[in-house]
Design a protein around this motif. Sequence first.
Motif, PDB file in Angstrom:
ATOM      1  N   ASN A   1      36.541  37.381  31.094  1.00 43.96           N
ATOM      2  CA  ASN A   1      37.359  37.981  32.258  1.00 43.96           C
ATOM      3  C   ASN A   1      38.260  37.149  33.143  1.00 43.96           C
ATOM      4  OD1 ASN A   1      35.951  36.795  34.666  1.00 43.96           O
ATOM      5  ND2 ASN A   1      34.163  38.359  34.103  1.00 43.96           N
TER       6      ASN A   1
ATOM      7  N   THR B   1      36.607  38.621  37.467  1.00 39.55           N
ATOM      8  CA  THR B   1      36.879  40.020  37.790  1.00 39.55           C
ATOM      9  C   THR B   1      36.880  40.975  36.717  1.00 39.55           C
ATOM     10  OG1 THR B   1      37.726  39.382  39.920  1.00 39.55           O
ATOM     11  CG2 THR B   1      38.285  41.637  39.243  1.00 39.55           C
TER      12      THR B   1
ATOM     13  N   TYR C   1      37.610  44.113  34.218  1.00 38.45           N
ATOM     14  CA  TYR C   1      38.669  45.048  34.210  1.00 38.45           C
ATOM     15  C   TYR C   1      37.971  46.325  35.037  1.00 38.45           C
ATOM     16  CZ  TYR C   1      41.600  48.982  32.963  1.00 38.45           C
ATOM     17  OH  TYR C   1      42.693  50.042  33.001  1.00 38.45           O
ATOM     18  N   ASN C   2      38.629  46.852  35.965  1.00 38.95           N
ATOM     19  CA  ASN C   2      38.485  48.160  36.551  1.00 38.95           C
ATOM     20  C   ASN C   2      39.511  49.099  36.651  1.00 38.95           C
ATOM     21  OD1 ASN C   2      38.091  50.038  38.572  1.00 38.95           O
ATOM     22  ND2 ASN C   2      36.475  49.113  39.503  1.00 38.95           N
TER      23      ASN C   2
ATOM     24  N   THR D   1      41.554  49.489  39.995  1.00 39.36           N
ATOM     25  CA  THR D   1      41.928  48.140  40.832  1.00 39.36           C
ATOM     26  C   THR D   1      43.064  47.755  40.369  1.00 39.36           C
ATOM     27  OG1 THR D   1      39.407  47.875  41.097  1.00 39.36           O
ATOM     28  CG2 THR D   1      40.885  45.963  41.489  1.00 39.36           C
TER      29      THR D   1
ATOM     30  N   ASN E   1      44.938  44.548  40.493  1.00 33.63           N
ATOM     31  CA  ASN E   1      44.656  43.222  40.629  1.00 33.63           C
ATOM     32  C   ASN E   1      45.740  42.407  41.019  1.00 33.63           C
ATOM     33  OD1 ASN E   1      42.949  44.171  37.978  1.00 33.63           O
ATOM     34  ND2 ASN E   1      42.008  42.840  39.334  1.00 33.63           N
ATOM     35  N   LYS E   2      47.260  42.801  40.885  1.00 28.57           N
ATOM     36  CA  LYS E   2      48.348  42.035  41.279  1.00 28.57           C
ATOM     37  C   LYS E   2      49.396  43.082  41.756  1.00 28.57           C
ATOM     38  CE  LYS E   2      46.826  37.660  39.933  1.00 28.57           C
ATOM     39  NZ  LYS E   2      45.538  37.817  40.313  1.00 28.57           N
TER      40      LYS E   2
ATOM     41  N   HIS F   1      46.260  41.028  29.599  1.00 26.84           N
ATOM     42  CA  HIS F   1      44.929  40.937  29.094  1.00 26.84           C
ATOM     43  C   HIS F   1      44.728  39.832  27.926  1.00 26.84           C
ATOM     44  CE1 HIS F   1      45.882  43.498  25.320  1.00 26.84           C
ATOM     45  NE2 HIS F   1      47.007  43.794  26.294  1.00 26.84           N
TER      46      HIS F   1
ATOM     47  N   GLN G   1      43.416  42.819  33.513  1.00 27.83           N
ATOM     48  CA  GLN G   1      43.701  43.295  34.560  1.00 27.83           C
ATOM     49  C   GLN G   1      44.942  44.016  34.639  1.00 27.83           C
ATOM     50  OE1 GLN G   1      43.243  39.775  37.185  1.00 27.83           O
ATOM     51  NE2 GLN G   1      40.932  39.864  37.026  1.00 27.83           N
ATOM     52  N   GLN G   2      45.207  44.598  35.945  1.00 25.32           N
ATOM     53  CA  GLN G   2      46.526  45.317  36.148  1.00 25.32           C
ATOM     54  C   GLN G   2      47.245  45.034  37.073  1.00 25.32           C
ATOM     55  OE1 GLN G   2      44.433  49.586  35.146  1.00 25.32           O
ATOM     56  NE2 GLN G   2      43.776  49.110  36.885  1.00 25.32           N
TER      57      GLN G   2
END
Lengths: 565, 201
Positions: free
Chosen positions: A365, A369, A371-372, A375, A377-378, A455, A468-469
Amino acid sequence: MKLKILLIAVMCGAVMSASAQYNTLVIPDTLSGTTFNLNIKDTFKQFLPGNQTITGGINGNFWGPTLFFNQGDTVHMNVQSYLNDSTTLHWHGMHLPAVMDGGPHQIIPPGTLWQPYWKVTNQAATFWYHPHLHTMTEEQMSKGIGGFIIVRDAAEAALALPRTYGVDDIPLALTSRKFDASNAIDYTSSHYGDTPVVNGTLHPQVTLPKQYVRLRILNAEMERAYNLGFSDNRTFYIIGNDGGLLNAPVSATRIKLAVGERAEIMVNLGSDAIGSSFDLVAYNAGQEFGFGGGEPNTTGTFGSLLNNRNFNVLHIVVGATTTGAITAVPSALVSNTYLTAADATVSRTLLVTDGNPGPGNPPFNFDHTVYNFNTINKTVHLNDVEKWTVINSNVFGHTFHIHDIEFKILSRSSHPVGAYESGWKDTYYLQVNDTVTFVAKFDDYADPIHPFMYHCHFAPHEDGGMMQQFVVVDATGVDNTGKAAGGFSLYPNPAGSRLFVSLEDPAMQVYYVTITNAAGRTMCMLPRPQLAGGIDISAYAPGTYFLQLTDELTKKTTVKQFVKQ
Amino acid sequence: MARRNSAFYTLALFVALLLHSRTMAQVVVNDFSLRNVDGKMVSLSDHKDAKGYIVVFTCNHCPFAKLYPPRLNNLYKKFAKAGVPLIAISSTDTVVYEGDSYAEMVKKAKKEHFLFPYLYDNTQAVARQFAAQKTPHAFVLWKEGGKWVVKYCGAIDDNGAEPAEVKHRYVQDAVEQLLAGKPVTVPETRSIGCQINLRSK
Ligand SMILES: [Cu+2]
């Protein structure tokens, strides 16, 4: 156990000698214009003697059509899924609104039509499209769902480059697959295939004209990297990276492409005798630790008969020169204005973390953190130039990919940034003990609720949560989320072949429309639909339907019922 | 060197145990009652004299399953009168996949002249009980001591698109061996086709 390994080695030898029986390289069909119909379906293909192999196809049975886009055009995609499972379709490398991007949030349920569209602003280059459903990416990509996108623009058109598709301009999607005893694709016992598959062709051979040819090479693997060269070590010329042509060609005898990366190269066949042949080879033996497919194992989760060895990817036979042959490499290509570190106003650092082998350990990861889906992330501000540094002092290599933008690599700690990766990139090989910094401008498309992804492009890693998102927000905008949702009505009701939406405020912008039937099945997903001509419901069965409309200003959703006659 | 999430390991372990238990011990399935395309309910107990059954999980939409109805009719013709009828079951989650709805099943059975019952497993309970994976996925059941014992599970044969190239007729061979009082030489193969997606309960 020893005997088993020996047997595999013997079988492997048999496979290698049998590979003299070449199959003609499949050149994917093409679609061009501004409307593209893509039907995703469960299907099968005769890969091996005996039973057929279950695959996933787009308009075909393994690897979809090549889409030709012209810069400046607005392209409209009709993506109809006939799979019996949900999917998504991501336009890898395309600069477009998040809601059109086909990431893990634009889930297309079975039987649903998804209609994204966008204005093509990317430079001429080779892009691709593929499924991006979280935890399902490896399975769906393994089945062969994906395809090329080739963008054309005026700057590229002005150059003397090979561009006759399938003749002197050849797309090559490099993958490998493992087949079990029943000829089914096995993507669970190992993430590496045992047999190279190029454009869906096993043991491929192509006849290329005696002149300069252009190869558009994509690493479409799950995890394997390729260290490519030609069997006679001839020099070739790298003319393009992921996101566009380089300023000038770069000569090379090898190029490394990790998962998701593309390169356009030119190679001269003008001095070869007609009828002679050579091979495009993956010189994958003895690579650095962390190079996907460099592991010594032939069996197990990361085992493959191709691991840590050199293997032929494509057999090339030299054919007759064509009219209008390209006989030289241009000395200069296009003039890119690259961003520099000085342009960046925001700096971010990402650390590759976890992923240690062993039960109970968290998967790979970023910043500890996983992946959710819910959420963000940024948060990036529209039009900001940002500098991202990704640090991998972790246990294996990765490829880093970010949606929305193309970036420029500023530095690498493992080695100086090579001329071969000096152009616009959206994906790069992040080695073990590597720190890579890139700079990018997040322009044009803001959306406070719909995220883009960054990712690892190793399918098992992103499925495991190395993703992440981020959202791009327009900080100058006014917050309208407190306002009432925009009003609308549907007519005629009952409706026949077309359903019209009448907006109370004609200036209202529509963010999203979804239609579901009484059983809860999604009929269509229409991001920012152009509603003036109505919505085609002619294929719907008679019955009650629900239209969910989200307005752009407030992002609030209102549901209205209608009846199809 | 990379890793999968632990859920995968658990799943792999579960499947391995399942397969292991299947080959090690007798697998017995319970009777069921499902609606046929003619509207009537069908159970294994309907045929009092049945020695066994060929149960095939299939569906309307899967391109691989679409290759098999003529072969299912042949198996039915060959073995029903010997006391081993064939029953086809569709277990697709029709909440999400409309093309496999009961109405569409009725149409398909008519159009393709199914000789055998084509049952609608709308709750997917029968697919769960059999652990049916793909369409088509065949099971040969044999009545032993009043119980339905799975004697074969897997593919119908070894070539979907080219019936003339078939080398192993797994289902036919198993039934013939059972009728002759012999053990089934190939009790399990891998079923090939479209995944039967079980909706979460
Ligand atoms: Cu990774």
